[in-house]
Design a protein around this motif. Sequence first.
Motif, short mmCIF file in Angstrom:
data_model
loop_
_atom_site.label_atom_id
_atom_site.label_comp_id
_atom_site.label_asym_id
_atom_site.label_seq_id
_atom_site.Cartn_x
_atom_site.Cartn_y
_atom_site.Cartn_z
N TYR A 36 0.99 -1.50 -0.15
CA TYR A 36 0.07 -0.31 -0.09
C TYR A 36 1.13 1.12 0.41
N ASN A 102 -3.93 8.70 -4.34
CA ASN A 102 -3.08 7.83 -4.50
C ASN A 102 -2.74 6.97 -2.92
N LYS A 104 -3.33 5.49 0.03
CA LYS A 104 -4.74 3.83 0.27
C LYS A 104 -4.95 3.97 1.98
N LEU A 129 -9.64 13.40 2.21
CA LEU A 129 -10.65 12.92 1.00
C LEU A 129 -10.37 13.79 -0.17
N ASN A 132 -8.19 11.72 -2.18
CA ASN A 132 -7.99 10.14 -1.83
C ASN A 132 -9.33 9.48 -1.13
N PRO A 133 -10.33 9.75 -2.22
CA PRO A 133 -11.78 9.76 -1.76
C PRO A 133 -12.14 7.86 -1.15
N ASP A 134 -11.19 7.01 -1.40
CA ASP A 134 -11.19 6.17 -1.42
C ASP A 134 -10.15 5.58 -0.07
N ASN A 136 -8.16 4.89 3.66
CA ASN A 136 -8.27 4.70 4.43
C ASN A 136 -7.67 5.38 6.06
N SER A 196 -18.08 7.30 5.11
CA SER A 196 -18.39 5.90 3.84
C SER A 196 -16.00 6.09 4.79
N THR A 197 -15.94 6.43 4.73
CA THR A 197 -14.74 6.18 5.37
C THR A 197 -14.01 4.63 6.65
N LYS A 198 -13.28 4.29 6.15
CA LYS A 198 -12.49 3.47 7.11
C LYS A 198 -11.71 3.79 8.10
#
Length: 293
Positions: A36, A102, A104, A129, A132-134, A136, A196-198
Amino acid sequence: MTRNNLWIIALMLVFLACSKDDNPLEESEPIETEGYNMLLIGNSFFRPYAEKLDIMAVDAGFENHTSTTVFRGGENGRPINFWNDSTSAEHQQIKSVLDAGNIKYFGMTFGHDSINRIEGHRAWIDYALQNNPDVNIFISLSPFDFPNGDPNGTRPDWDTFAAENGFNSIQEFYDYYITEIIHNEIVDELRIEFPSTKIFTIPTGLATFNLAQMKLDGSLLDQIEMFGPRPSSIFTDAKGHQGDIVRETGGLIWLNSIYNVDLNSNTYETGFNTDLHEIAKQITDNHDSNYKQ
């Protein structure tokens, strides 16, 4: 069609069937070995584990594991201080990495300046966010400092500190602090704001508490002092900075918490006779599942 031709066709079908059965791995799911891209910000109770993760992730076979690490000492390494010091080189570096996208995993310490305990984490998560919308988010849980008390008299030793707050042991006090303050009042609130975020926690500080207790109980398999040089001690100074045995254990906790590495089968050499993999495994196994990744 002649009998010989039928026999040849039959043999070919048997061969094809056997070839398929003899190679079940061709249909199995590939083992995930992609590393990652991480951004890790914190202080001296965070930095050793970020550095250990870089080594352990590569040792475990994860390819392209990369991390950008930004550190400052003490309170300056807390998220809110990084955020408020908007003209500092570290603030600009963190933003630059997040702007590039990018990322993670974005890891931070905990800590706050005011009654609003989430303001620093909230500000950085909100900024992260954007590009970096995804991503963690994780918070590494540091131990209490000054195990023998602050020499300046501002903090008593751990046992007294726990008793003054109504607890029978420092471990009991720490468990309460993590559950009621970090999880309930910080992580839960952040999850409400970013549904929506871990967002999860890593129980890093238990490496310190558990190994210190094992030293007191005489159950370590190495010659380890409570205070002294980093290679052979639990603590390196009165503040409670970590010796190598704590750093190695904490690194394994991160490795499991982020990469989900099975610590029973992991072959990383810690350099200690004490089974640090088992200690780290017990800590991660016992961590509240609601706050794991």
